[in-house]
Design an enzyme around this catalytic site. Structure first.
Site, PDB file in Angstrom:
ATOM      1  N   SER A   1       5.879   2.588   0.367  1.00 58.55           N
ATOM      2  CA  SER A   1       4.572   2.464  -0.267  1.00 58.55           C
ATOM      3  C   SER A   1       3.529   3.291   0.473  1.00 58.55           C
ATOM      4  O   SER A   1       3.610   3.471   1.699  1.00 58.55           O
ATOM      5  CB  SER A   1       4.136   0.993  -0.267  1.00 58.55           C
ATOM      6  OG  SER A   1       2.786   0.858  -0.652  1.00 58.55           O
TER       7      SER A   1
ATOM      8  N   TYR B   1       2.282  -6.820   3.487  1.00 54.32           N
ATOM      9  CA  TYR B   1       3.081  -6.013   2.565  1.00 54.32           C
ATOM     10  C   TYR B   1       3.363  -4.645   3.160  1.00 54.32           C
ATOM     11  O   TYR B   1       4.512  -4.181   3.186  1.00 54.32           O
ATOM     12  CB  TYR B   1       2.344  -5.875   1.233  1.00 54.32           C
ATOM     13  CG  TYR B   1       2.965  -4.867   0.297  1.00 54.32           C
ATOM     14  CD1 TYR B   1       4.200  -5.105  -0.287  1.00 54.32           C
ATOM     15  CD2 TYR B   1       2.310  -3.676   0.006  1.00 54.32           C
ATOM     16  CE1 TYR B   1       4.779  -4.171  -1.144  1.00 54.32           C
ATOM     17  CE2 TYR B   1       2.882  -2.739  -0.839  1.00 54.32           C
ATOM     18  CZ  TYR B   1       4.110  -2.992  -1.412  1.00 54.32           C
ATOM     19  OH  TYR B   1       4.678  -2.061  -2.252  1.00 54.32           O
TER      20      TYR B   1
END
Length: 349
Positions: free
Chosen positions: A141, A166
């Site tokens: 990501s 995350y």
């Protein structure tokens, strides 16, 4: 080629599975269909793939639309089930897109990220190791860049200061993948996705949140008072890049120097790439594009920055262009219009 796609009921996983099946690959998809967001959307994606799993107790399904597609309801964190899957199926390649997504949700339910993104990824790596799979592509990501303010983001930049759990789990995945590439010769390629949007997108992402609010006369929440930008990338362009990576497993970099080590490659078959549009758009311009496609004006609630968020994302995709001749081609207006057309049809708005 026989390919495992994890998270195949998810946004990118669904589109990738469809594209692979259309070109004739055999695809086994897995997903636990959790309730992080509306499961009807996940079942709707599966229905498009010929899998009608809604309300059915079975965990194994064969597509009625694609003879080479099977879907298995399975949790990545289920170690024994994952071990059996790899032993039974003997995959040629794995594309691991399944994960607990969302920066903001990681503030509320951090344990879900450890179970799915760390334990689940460990099970994928062990499955590849013991199942003889030598080709793994996986989702990282743009969130890994964290506090880094040097833009555009380069894969050679430091990612040592994440600002959400995350992001930290995705950074951990990259490090775990390198270990398995080094120890066991598994070709691993991590793709740092930049703000993917398009049809069948997630309800917790900006296009869906904005469209739903605008069409139902609610104010949209505009964080950091609109002073943000994102490298919005159309899902169709993303899938083309993912397939290029699946078809071209990572190789060792013969120029890699342990005295001055590069982050994005290694003496092992390991690579990291940014995959984005290489053209950031301001949040306010994106909202205007949504408004134009909907034919409606938004009421805006201007708010301060949220915890765990970043002001801007901007992908340097030089290496992906160099290695795969990859270049997104969908203009924002065209991609947003395609999303809005799907949204109106699916939700009948």
């Amino acid at each position: 080629m026989k390919i495992l796609v994890t998270g195949s009921a998810g946004f990118i996983g669904f589109h990738l599975t469809h594209a692979l099946l259309e070109r004739g690959d055999e695809v086994v998809g897995i997903d636990n269909i959790n309730n992080y967001y509306d499961v009807n959307l996940k079942y709707g994606r599966l229905h498009e793939l010929g899998v009608d799993a809604k309300g059915v107790e079975a965990s194994h399904f064969t597509s009625t639309r694609y003879p080479l597609h099977r879907f298995i309801k399975m949790d990545l964190a289920d170690r024994e089930a994952m071990e059996r899957l790899f032993v039974t199926e003997q995959f040629d390649a794995v594309c691991h897109l399944g994960a607990q997504a969302g920066v903001r949700y990681s503030l509320e339910n951090p344990h879900a990220y450890i179970d799915s993104n760390i334990v689940g990824f460990m099970n994928i790596l062990e499955g590849c190791r013991h199942g003889g799979v030598k080709n793994l592509a996986y989702a990282s990501s743009s969130s890994v860049y964290g506090l880094n303010r040097s833009q555009p983001f380069k894969t050679s930049d430091s990612t040592e200061h994440p600002v959400s759990l995350y992001a930290a789990t995705k950074k951990s995945n990259e490090m775990m993948a390198h270990t398995y590439s080094h120890l066991y010769g598994i070709a691993t390629t991590g793709l740092r996705f930049f703000t993917v949007y398009g049809e069948w997108g997630r309800p917790d992402m900006a296009p869906m949140l904005f469209s739903d609010a605008i069409l139902h006369q609610r104010a949209i929440k505009v964080f950091n008072f609109g002073k943000m930008s994102r490298d919005f990338t159309y899902v169709g362009d993303i899938v083309k890049g993912v397939i290029k990576v699946i078809d071209n497993p990572a190789k060792p970099n013969p120029q890699w120097d342990p005295q001055t080590p590069q982050i994005q490659s290694s003496s092992a078959p390991y690579r990291l790439y940014n995959i984005g549009n290489n053209a950031p758009v301001s949040l306010m311009a994106f909202i205007e594009t949504i408004e134009e496609a909907l034919g409606e004006s938004a009421t805006k609630e201007m708010l301060p920055m949220q915890a765990g968020d970043v002001v801007s994302t901007y992908a340097d995709t030089t290496e992906l262009i160099r290695d795969f001749d990859y270049q997104p081609s969908t203009p924002l207006k065209e991609g947003v219009e395609a999303f809005v057309a799907w949204y109106r049809a699916f939700y009948r708005d």
